[in-house]
Design an enzyme around this catalytic site. Structure first.
Site, PDB file in Angstrom:
ATOM      1  N   LEU A  81       0.824  -1.215   0.000  1.00 50.47           N
ATOM      2  CA  LEU A  81       0.000   0.000   0.000  1.00 50.47           C
ATOM      3  C   LEU A  81       0.857   1.263   0.000  1.00 50.47           C
ATOM      4  O   LEU A  81       0.478   2.279  -0.546  1.00 50.47           O
ATOM      5  CB  LEU A  81      -0.944   0.021   1.204  1.00 50.47           C
ATOM      6  CG  LEU A  81      -2.039  -1.057   1.266  1.00 50.47           C
ATOM      7  CD1 LEU A  81      -2.769  -1.014   2.599  1.00 50.47           C
ATOM      8  CD2 LEU A  81      -3.032  -0.886   0.127  1.00 50.47           C
ATOM      9  N   GLY A  82       2.013   1.180   0.634  1.00 46.08           N
ATOM     10  CA  GLY A  82       2.877   2.359   0.660  1.00 46.08           C
ATOM     11  C   GLY A  82       4.145   2.111   1.454  1.00 46.08           C
ATOM     12  O   GLY A  82       4.195   1.219   2.295  1.00 46.08           O
ATOM     13  N   GLY A 119       7.436   4.095   3.625  1.00 44.99           N
ATOM     14  CA  GLY A 119       7.918   5.333   4.231  1.00 44.99           C
ATOM     15  C   GLY A 119       9.311   5.149   4.778  1.00 44.99           C
ATOM     16  O   GLY A 119       9.985   4.161   4.467  1.00 44.99           O
ATOM     17  N   GLY A 149       9.081   2.036   7.464  1.00 45.70           N
ATOM     18  CA  GLY A 149       8.765   0.706   6.966  1.00 45.70           C
ATOM     19  C   GLY A 149       7.738   0.748   5.861  1.00 45.70           C
ATOM     20  O   GLY A 149       7.517   1.794   5.256  1.00 45.70           O
ATOM     21  N   VAL A 169       3.727  -0.478   4.416  1.00 47.40           N
ATOM     22  CA  VAL A 169       2.392  -0.931   4.797  1.00 47.40           C
ATOM     23  C   VAL A 169       1.838  -1.809   3.674  1.00 47.40           C
ATOM     24  O   VAL A 169       1.873  -1.434   2.505  1.00 47.40           O
ATOM     25  CB  VAL A 169       1.443   0.265   5.049  1.00 47.40           C
ATOM     26  CG1 VAL A 169       0.063  -0.230   5.463  1.00 47.40           C
ATOM     27  CG2 VAL A 169       2.013   1.184   6.116  1.00 47.40           C
ATOM     28  N   LYS A 221       1.820  -3.085   8.918  1.00 51.46           N
ATOM     29  CA  LYS A 221       3.022  -2.262   8.781  1.00 51.46           C
ATOM     30  C   LYS A 221       4.218  -3.026   9.314  1.00 51.46           C
ATOM     31  O   LYS A 221       4.213  -3.472  10.470  1.00 51.46           O
ATOM     32  CB  LYS A 221       2.869  -0.932   9.528  1.00 51.46           C
ATOM     33  CG  LYS A 221       4.066  -0.018   9.310  1.00 51.46           C
ATOM     34  CD  LYS A 221       3.777   1.423   9.623  1.00 51.46           C
ATOM     35  CE  LYS A 221       4.922   2.324   9.210  1.00 51.46           C
ATOM     36  NZ  LYS A 221       4.642   3.737   9.415  1.00 51.46           N
ATOM     37  N   ASP A 250       3.423  14.329  10.913  1.00 50.95           N
ATOM     38  CA  ASP A 250       3.655  14.135   9.484  1.00 50.95           C
ATOM     39  C   ASP A 250       2.340  14.176   8.708  1.00 50.95           C
ATOM     40  O   ASP A 250       1.943  13.210   8.071  1.00 50.95           O
ATOM     41  CB  ASP A 250       4.372  12.799   9.266  1.00 50.95           C
ATOM     42  CG  ASP A 250       5.023  12.721   7.893  1.00 50.95           C
ATOM     43  OD1 ASP A 250       5.058  13.747   7.185  1.00 50.95           O
ATOM     44  OD2 ASP A 250       5.497  11.633   7.532  1.00 50.95           O
TER      45      ASP A 250
END
Lengths: 246, 325
Positions: B33-34, B36, B39, B41, B54, B146
């Protein structure tokens, strides 16, 4: 737990060392002295693959108990602050792990606790990270190939001071470059609390092709202010750091 | 870029099974999903239902985020952020282990996609919702940190903006844990990185601005002037200018103050549009008023607004030329 001073060297470089002793061995020595060595390798914007010279970046940081990253110049600001913070957490976690071992009486570290119980330990680590004093000695490689990256380095250091000065604890910074003219390093900025307006002191001139990373590291090791070493800081037991995942 | 040995967590292939060391639950990776700084997700399957997982090679960072999610849980239902389902370690070999936590999977639209689909009038409403969540968070002594479009999601029926990644959430008075330059007031030279409510409100303003500048922009030699210029350039943003500028300069001390100002602007627009409906049912009104008000209504379609902006620009240029002569 006593509040201590965390000592870090932040090495910013773009290539492999080619003169003097092995930087990893010097880095290990610094670690023995309670100084963490972090390394950031800066890539050229057009570089797509990781070049050979940057392999040592990880080795130096590992030996120095620190954190390493390889980044493009434009991502430097965020990386510099992240690496510094992460290394700080890592150091403090090492300290807290040692305390845990004293309490639990065996080879226990935070990762040996079930996840439910780590929370409180981490809160202690975070509290320490917010309040501990921090000394960062920045060591910048100013060999020819770094020349056009220096403005970005300057910006990222100003940004680092902005990030760290948001903490409750005190910060001290010093900046050195290498190679120096006759010595291994050249002092750009003596110990100071803030790195804003460092533009005037930042070097425009760069020297030739040699990159004596090892000798430079060895030199700056002795340039930290706070000499009294705190018990528990800078462990000599490497395994603690390995277990944190680096 | 990270050394190859650590890339695994950002590169788990669909079908990979992750089994927790402590609680023995198994999760099957569906897709990424994404990713960063801390870590990645993943969407994962657990007992035939979707969850968000995550995973990171930094157990300390995972623990910190779990602490935040737990703190939210204590005070409220499940409204602030997704609810926490599991925390565990995944041991592959003795030297290779990762920490992860599992949350409810919130299905929804990205903020910008939603607004593009449903219309710009949704922007103000969603931001008011966001501000009310932030108020609760601030009242509990936290700052989200954030805040950016990637860390919020719009769930549908009814549309609701929700915070989804608590990686940057910091106790007030401390240094903000994680931030993204474009949304960070420190980067724009407009304040410190100490966590206070105004830090989040700055980011709220930037989130509104980026809707109209999805490719973002550089700060330029005078960052604040760049921002006010960009606000003025957009006919829709311009309506919120007063509110946005106050948020950028840190003049709001609480999110309810900003929310009130924003609501006033939204209300004013709704009132003017309801007046329009009235004028239509009263044909006896003087012609020119009707025309003017009809034109006002068209403001809501931004193409028209752009046209008006261009006419205004031409008029201004014309005005200057006349003056110069």
């Amino acid at each position: 737990m006593k509040k201590g001073t965390i000592k870090q060297i932040l090495l910013i470089t773009d290539g492999c060392s080619n003169q003097g002793e092995d930087p990893s061995s010097v880095s290990a020595l610094a670690h023995q002295h309670g100084i963490t060595v972090n390394v950031i390798g800066v890539l050229e914007d057009e570089q797509s693959e990781q070049p050979e010279g940057l392999e040592e970046v990880e080795d130096i940081a590992k030996a120095g108990g620190g954190v390493s990253r390889i980044v493009y110049a434009k991502a430097l600001s965020q990386t510099v602050q992240m690496v510094t913070r992460q290394a700080m957490t890592q150091t403090l976690q090492g300290v807290v792990n040692q305390e845990l071992q004293q309490i639990l009486g065996s080879e226990k570290s935070m990762e040996d606790l079930p996840p439910e119980k780590r929370g409180e330990v981490m809160e202690v680590v975070e509290d320490l990270g917010e309040t501990s004093n921090l000394e960062v000695l920045v060591l910048v490689d100013t060999s020819a190939s770094m020349a056009h990256k220096l403005p970005t380095v300057k910006e990222s250091l100003e940004d680092l001071s902005l990030s760290l000065n948001a903490r409750t604890g005190n910060n001290r910074f010093a900046i050195y470059s290498f190679p120096g003219k006759k010595q291994p390093v050249h002092e750009i900025m003596p110990w100071t609390n803030e790195l804003s307006n460092i533009a005037s002191v930042f070097p425009r001139l760069t020297s030739g092709g040699i990159t004596p990373t090892g000798p430079a590291l060895k030199d700056v090791m002795y340039r930290f202010q706070s000499t009294p070493k705190l018990e528990g800081w800078g462990s000599t037991d490497e395994t603690i750091y390995e277990e944190t995942g680096y | 870029m990270r050394p190859s040995t650590k890339k695994l967590v950002t590169n788990l292939s669909p079908g990979t099974k992750i089994k927790g060391k402590w609680h023995q639950q198994t999760y099957q990776i569906v897709k990424l999903l994404g990713s960063g700084t801390i870590g990645s997700v993943y969407l994962a399957l657990h007992n035939q239902s979707y969850v968000a997982l995550k995973i990171s090679d930094q157990p300390s960072a995972i623990t910190t985020e779990v602490n935040v999610l737990k703190a939210f849980k204590k005070v409220q239902g499940s409204r602030l952020g997704p609810s926490l389902l599991d925390v565990d370690d995944w041991i592959i070999t003795k030297d290779q282990s990762y920490s992860f936590y599992v949350m409810e999977y919130l299905r929804g639209y990205e903020l910008n996609t939603f607004i593009k689909r449903k219309g710009y009038e949704w922007l103000g409403i969603l931001i008011v919702q966001l501000l009310s969540d932030l108020r609760e968070l601030h009242d509990q002594g936290w700052v989200f940190g954030d805040l950016k479009p990637e860390n919020v999601i719009v769930t549908d029926a009814p549309p609701r903006l929700r915070l989804i990644d608590v990686g940057g959430t910091t106790k007030q008075g401390r240094a903000v844990k994680e931030y993204t330059e474009f949304y960070d007031r420190g980067y724009w030279g407009l304040g410190t990185r100490k966590a206070d409510p105004a830090y989040d409100l700055f980011a709220v303003a930037m989130v509104m601005i980026q809707v109209f500048y999805p490719n973002r922009f550089d700060k330029g030699p005078n960052p604040y002037r760049t921002l006010t210029y960009k606000i003025k350039q957009s006919p829709i943003l311009r309506r919120y200018a007063g509110c946005l500028e106050k948020a950028l300069l840190g003049k709001y001390t609480s999110s309810s103050e900003m929310s009130q100002d924003l609501s006033k602007i939204i209300l004013k627009r709704q009132q003017s549009s309801s007046q329009n409906t009235k004028t239509r049912s009263q044909p006896r009104r003087n012609n020119s008023t009707v025309k003017r008000q009809q034109r006002k209504q068209k403001h809501y379609q931004w193409e028209e607004s752009l046209g008006i902006a261009m006419v205004t620009a031409l008029f201004t240029i014309f005005y200057f030329v006349i003056h110069m002569l």
